[in-house]
Design a protein around this motif. Sequence first.
Motif, short mmCIF file in Angstrom:
data_model
loop_
_atom_site.label_atom_id
_atom_site.label_comp_id
_atom_site.label_asym_id
_atom_site.label_seq_id
_atom_site.Cartn_x
_atom_site.Cartn_y
_atom_site.Cartn_z
N UNK A 141 0.85 -1.19 0.00
CA UNK A 141 0.00 0.00 0.00
C UNK A 141 0.89 1.24 0.00
N UNK A 142 0.87 1.97 -1.12
CA UNK A 142 1.73 3.14 -1.27
C UNK A 142 0.95 4.42 -1.02
N UNK A 143 1.46 5.26 -0.12
CA UNK A 143 0.87 6.56 0.15
C UNK A 143 1.55 7.59 -0.75
N UNK A 144 0.81 8.15 -1.70
CA UNK A 144 1.40 9.11 -2.63
C UNK A 144 1.15 10.55 -2.19
N UNK A 145 2.19 11.37 -2.29
CA UNK A 145 2.10 12.82 -2.08
C UNK A 145 1.54 13.19 -0.71
N UNK A 146 1.69 12.31 0.27
CA UNK A 146 1.20 12.61 1.61
C UNK A 146 -0.30 12.51 1.76
N UNK A 147 -1.01 12.00 0.75
CA UNK A 147 -2.46 11.84 0.83
C UNK A 147 -2.77 10.46 1.41
N UNK A 148 -3.48 10.44 2.52
CA UNK A 148 -3.74 9.19 3.23
C UNK A 148 -5.17 8.74 2.97
N UNK A 149 -5.33 7.52 2.48
CA UNK A 149 -6.66 6.97 2.21
C UNK A 149 -7.19 6.26 3.45
N UNK A 150 -8.32 5.60 3.30
CA UNK A 150 -8.97 4.91 4.42
C UNK A 150 -8.15 3.67 4.79
N UNK A 151 -7.33 3.81 5.81
CA UNK A 151 -6.46 2.70 6.19
C UNK A 151 -7.22 1.58 6.87
N UNK A 152 -8.35 1.89 7.48
CA UNK A 152 -9.16 0.84 8.09
C UNK A 152 -9.69 -0.11 7.00
N UNK A 153 -10.13 0.47 5.88
CA UNK A 153 -10.63 -0.34 4.77
C UNK A 153 -9.50 -1.16 4.15
N UNK A 154 -8.32 -0.56 4.01
CA UNK A 154 -7.18 -1.28 3.43
C UNK A 154 -6.77 -2.46 4.31
N UNK A 155 -6.70 -2.22 5.62
CA UNK A 155 -6.32 -3.30 6.54
C UNK A 155 -7.37 -4.40 6.55
N UNK A 156 -8.65 -4.02 6.48
CA UNK A 156 -9.72 -5.02 6.46
C UNK A 156 -9.65 -5.87 5.18
N UNK A 157 -9.31 -5.22 4.06
CA UNK A 157 -9.17 -5.95 2.79
C UNK A 157 -8.06 -6.99 2.90
N UNK A 158 -6.93 -6.59 3.45
CA UNK A 158 -5.81 -7.52 3.60
C UNK A 158 -6.17 -8.67 4.51
N UNK A 159 -6.88 -8.38 5.58
CA UNK A 159 -7.27 -9.44 6.51
C UNK A 159 -8.28 -10.38 5.88
N UNK A 160 -9.23 -9.84 5.12
CA UNK A 160 -10.27 -10.66 4.50
C UNK A 160 -9.69 -11.67 3.53
N UNK A 161 -8.67 -11.26 2.80
CA UNK A 161 -8.09 -12.13 1.78
C UNK A 161 -6.75 -12.74 2.21
N UNK A 162 -6.46 -12.65 3.50
CA UNK A 162 -5.28 -13.30 4.09
C UNK A 162 -3.99 -12.86 3.40
N UNK A 163 -3.83 -11.54 3.27
CA UNK A 163 -2.65 -10.97 2.64
C UNK A 163 -1.75 -10.32 3.68
N UNK A 164 -0.44 -10.46 3.51
CA UNK A 164 0.49 -9.65 4.29
C UNK A 164 0.32 -8.20 3.85
N UNK A 165 0.22 -7.30 4.81
CA UNK A 165 -0.07 -5.90 4.52
C UNK A 165 1.19 -5.08 4.80
N UNK A 166 1.78 -4.51 3.74
CA UNK A 166 3.00 -3.71 3.87
C UNK A 166 2.72 -2.30 3.35
N UNK A 167 3.07 -1.30 4.13
CA UNK A 167 2.89 0.09 3.70
C UNK A 167 4.20 0.66 3.15
N UNK A 168 4.07 1.45 2.09
CA UNK A 168 5.20 2.24 1.59
C UNK A 168 4.94 3.69 2.02
N UNK A 169 5.70 4.14 3.01
CA UNK A 169 5.48 5.47 3.59
C UNK A 169 6.49 6.49 3.09
#
Length: 222
Positions: A141-169
């Motif tokens: 999950x890449x955060x571009x230009x300092x704009x932060x999206x809904x991280x709760x939704x991103x984390x839930x997506x990763x958990x739902x599909x059993x994905x390792x969740x890595x952020x690019x900050x």
Amino acid sequence: MQLDCRQHPIPKMATLGRRMLIPALRHYYPRAWLWHAVWSRPGLPADARHPFGAAFAGVCGRRHATLTGSAGTALCLWLTRQRLPPGTGVLLHPYTHVNIIRALLAGGYRPVFADISVPTLSLDLTAAKERLDPNVRVLLWTHLFGIISDMSAAAAFAQQYHLHFVEDVSQAVGCYWNKRPVGSFGTAAIASCAGLKPCATIRGGVLLDDQLPVGEPPAAIF
């Protein structure tokens, strides 16, 4: 669709980040050319790099930081630590620095691209769902230009599909989502410290996580 910056302002680096990182940079590494030596010599004693690594980890809400040559190297190091086999799919959007893609390919991993979302400029979760296959095991999950999206939704997506969740900050060091620092939502986070980044050291990268690796030189772990 046109991005309305009035509705989605780009946040500035948090006060905490400025207070912790910048003094460490100025005090310990006053000359830019020293950064090349710091990032390129893994044998440096721990006290030579500890202030920067500890400060970076603290700003991103992590316990440990491993200094690497680039964000792509940091990502591949983390994938190796998880013992993910070659051919493992890494789900990401295509607006990603080419060095990330090169590092994945060099490590034998498979970039899996899905469309970008406007106006957050993050991965579109609907498009990402369509790109899933049994070999896709990592969500980058890449955060571009300092704009932060809904991280709760991103984390839930990763958990739902059993994905390792890595952020690019790389472009969002010091930013927050619901009073929580970005970099702390996933299993791990990576960052580039190349030029034009919020925390630029000419070159270099950082791997951020909470688990102290076993069998690696202590000088590389903070």
